[in-house]
Design a protein around this motif. Structure first.
Motif, PDB file in Angstrom:
ATOM      1  N   PHE A   1      22.195  25.595  12.231  1.00 26.76           N
ATOM      2  CA  PHE A   1      20.916  26.168  11.799  1.00 26.76           C
ATOM      3  C   PHE A   1      20.288  27.071  12.856  1.00 26.76           C
ATOM      4  O   PHE A   1      19.127  27.458  12.745  1.00 26.76           O
ATOM      5  N   LYS A   2      21.080  27.387  13.893  1.00 24.56           N
ATOM      6  CA  LYS A   2      20.649  28.317  14.947  1.00 24.56           C
ATOM      7  C   LYS A   2      19.341  27.886  15.618  1.00 24.56           C
ATOM      8  O   LYS A   2      18.542  28.729  16.043  1.00 24.56           O
ATOM      9  N   LYS A   3      19.124  26.559  15.687  1.00 27.64           N
ATOM     10  CA  LYS A   3      17.949  26.040  16.387  1.00 27.64           C
ATOM     11  C   LYS A   3      18.377  25.641  17.795  1.00 27.64           C
ATOM     12  O   LYS A   3      18.922  24.563  18.010  1.00 27.64           O
ATOM     13  N   MET A   4      18.153  26.532  18.731  1.00 30.65           N
ATOM     14  CA  MET A   4      18.623  26.286  20.087  1.00 30.65           C
ATOM     15  C   MET A   4      17.924  25.063  20.688  1.00 30.65           C
ATOM     16  O   MET A   4      16.700  24.944  20.604  1.00 30.65           O
ATOM     17  N   PRO A   5      18.705  24.149  21.290  1.00 28.86           N
ATOM     18  CA  PRO A   5      18.106  22.955  21.887  1.00 28.86           C
ATOM     19  C   PRO A   5      17.282  23.284  23.128  1.00 28.86           C
ATOM     20  O   PRO A   5      17.570  24.257  23.839  1.00 28.86           O
TER      21      PRO A   5
ATOM     22  N   LEU B   1      22.311  19.064  18.713  1.00 28.23           N
ATOM     23  CA  LEU B   1      23.473  19.937  18.910  1.00 28.23           C
ATOM     24  C   LEU B   1      23.956  20.501  17.576  1.00 28.23           C
ATOM     25  O   LEU B   1      24.281  21.693  17.474  1.00 28.23           O
ATOM     26  N   LEU B   2      23.994  19.657  16.536  1.00 30.84           N
ATOM     27  CA  LEU B   2      24.420  20.120  15.214  1.00 30.84           C
ATOM     28  C   LEU B   2      23.412  21.107  14.628  1.00 30.84           C
ATOM     29  O   LEU B   2      23.786  22.088  13.978  1.00 30.84           O
TER      30      LEU B   2
ATOM     31  N   ILE C   1      16.977  18.597  26.254  1.00 31.77           N
ATOM     32  CA  ILE C   1      18.069  18.108  25.415  1.00 31.77           C
ATOM     33  C   ILE C   1      19.411  18.459  26.047  1.00 31.77           C
ATOM     34  O   ILE C   1      20.336  17.641  26.071  1.00 31.77           O
ATOM     35  N   ILE C   2      19.518  19.663  26.585  1.00 29.50           N
ATOM     36  CA  ILE C   2      20.755  20.066  27.269  1.00 29.50           C
ATOM     37  C   ILE C   2      21.017  19.163  28.470  1.00 29.50           C
ATOM     38  O   ILE C   2      22.151  18.726  28.699  1.00 29.50           O
ATOM     39  N   PHE C   3      19.944  18.856  29.209  1.00 29.15           N
ATOM     40  CA  PHE C   3      20.079  17.955  30.357  1.00 29.15           C
ATOM     41  C   PHE C   3      20.478  16.553  29.891  1.00 29.15           C
ATOM     42  O   PHE C   3      21.340  15.903  30.498  1.00 29.15           O
TER      43      PHE C   3
END
Length: 298
Positions: free
Chosen positions: A113-117, A107-108, A121-123
């Motif tokens: 760093f604009k690295k979309m999960p 999440l951080l 990971i969202i789940f």
């Protein structure tokens, strides 16, 4: 026994040590103030790790020392939060809440760093957040200060992991790791001098807790982790470390008689499931397994 299997067993032992740390922190806090405990724990760890790696430390340059100061400061924030938090929550709760570090890291990275999960990971985050609700919220839908501080500690630990990953690229990782223990202990001593009355443990139970925290959980834990991670994968490492709250709950039950409520067990299970979901890339593992079968002629 393969080298990787030996490394995984070493990491499992480290995970067991760290799982026990919540119980030993509660034991130590009975007679030792919070910052005093941090100073003793990391002071002992620094001395022991320093003896093992003294040649590396003597060669440390200013950049490495500066990086170690940054990491030690963040690590102090981690353990200040957890140590204060564990005074007003159970060792079991603390273990599961601190495991949220695995959730906070991606999440951080997404935020800064604009690295979309990934979707998994969202789940996993959704499951973990639901679990936190079951584990911490009371009938008034309020979270205790102890639970909040443990979650804050997990957030600081996630920051520590990300910053460590950035700084170790330009410095000797072992020297950096040992010196950060010294700075963490130094911060604990400084805060203890100004806000508490520093003292040595006065009971056998206090000495046992401090020595276990300093020797097993910090010094040996750090050295073993550093060596073992050279011979295994990040996925295996993360998966094994995800078991830490399970061992925390086992130690709390076996030695302190802590028993979660039914709601608590549901919450703990959801947090653990969320952590596992975020940690394991099932799609990648499945593709790798299929690739191996093709190579083996299946």
């Amino acid at each position: 026994m393969s080298t990787q299997l030996k490394a995984n067993l070493m990491l499992l032992i480290v995970t067991i040590f760290w799982g026990s740390s919540y119980l030993f922190m509660k034991m130590g806090l009975v007679s030792i103030p919070e910052f005093n405990l941090i100073a003793l724990r990391f002071g002992i760890a620094f001395l022991l790790a320093g003896i093992v790696f003294y040649r590396r430390i003597l060669k440390a340059d200013f950049k490495t020392i500066k990086y170690a100061f940054v990491l030690g400061t963040i690590l102090f924030s981690v353990f200040a939060s957890i140590t204060y938090g564990i005074k007003t929550t159970s060792a079991s709760n603390a273990g599961f809440l601190v495991s949220l570090t695995v959730i906070f890291v991606p999440l951080l990275l997404a935020v800064f760093f604009k690295k979309m999960p990934e979707k998994r990971i969202i789940f996993g985050v959704s499951l973990a957040l639901t679990g936190i609700g079951f584990l911490t919220l009371n009938h008034q839908f309020k979270i205790s200060i102890g639970d909040f501080l443990c979650i804050l500690g997990a957030l600081f630990y996630a920051i520590h992991i990300i910053v460590t990953g950035k700084l170790t690229k330009n410095a000797d990782s072992i020297t950096l790791g040992v010196l950060q223990l010294g700075f963490t202990g130094a911060w604990g001593l400084l805060f203890s001098i100004f806000l508490e009355t520093p003292r040595l443990p006065s009971t056998t139970e206090s000495w046992v807790s401090i020595l276990v925290l300093g020797v097993l959980c910090s010094a040996i834990g750090f050295v073993t982790q550093t060596i073992a991670q050279k011979y295994t994968t990040p996925t295996h490492t993360g998966l094994l470390f995800s078991l830490e709250p399970v061992f925390a709950a086992i130690f709390a039950f076996a030695f302190a008689g802590e028993i979660l409520t039914t709601k608590g067990y549901v919450g703990a299970s959801l947090v653990l499931l969320g952590v596992f979901t975020a940690e394991i890339d099932f799609k990648k593992a499945s593709m790798k397994k299929g690739y191996n079968k093709i190579n083996q002629g299946y």
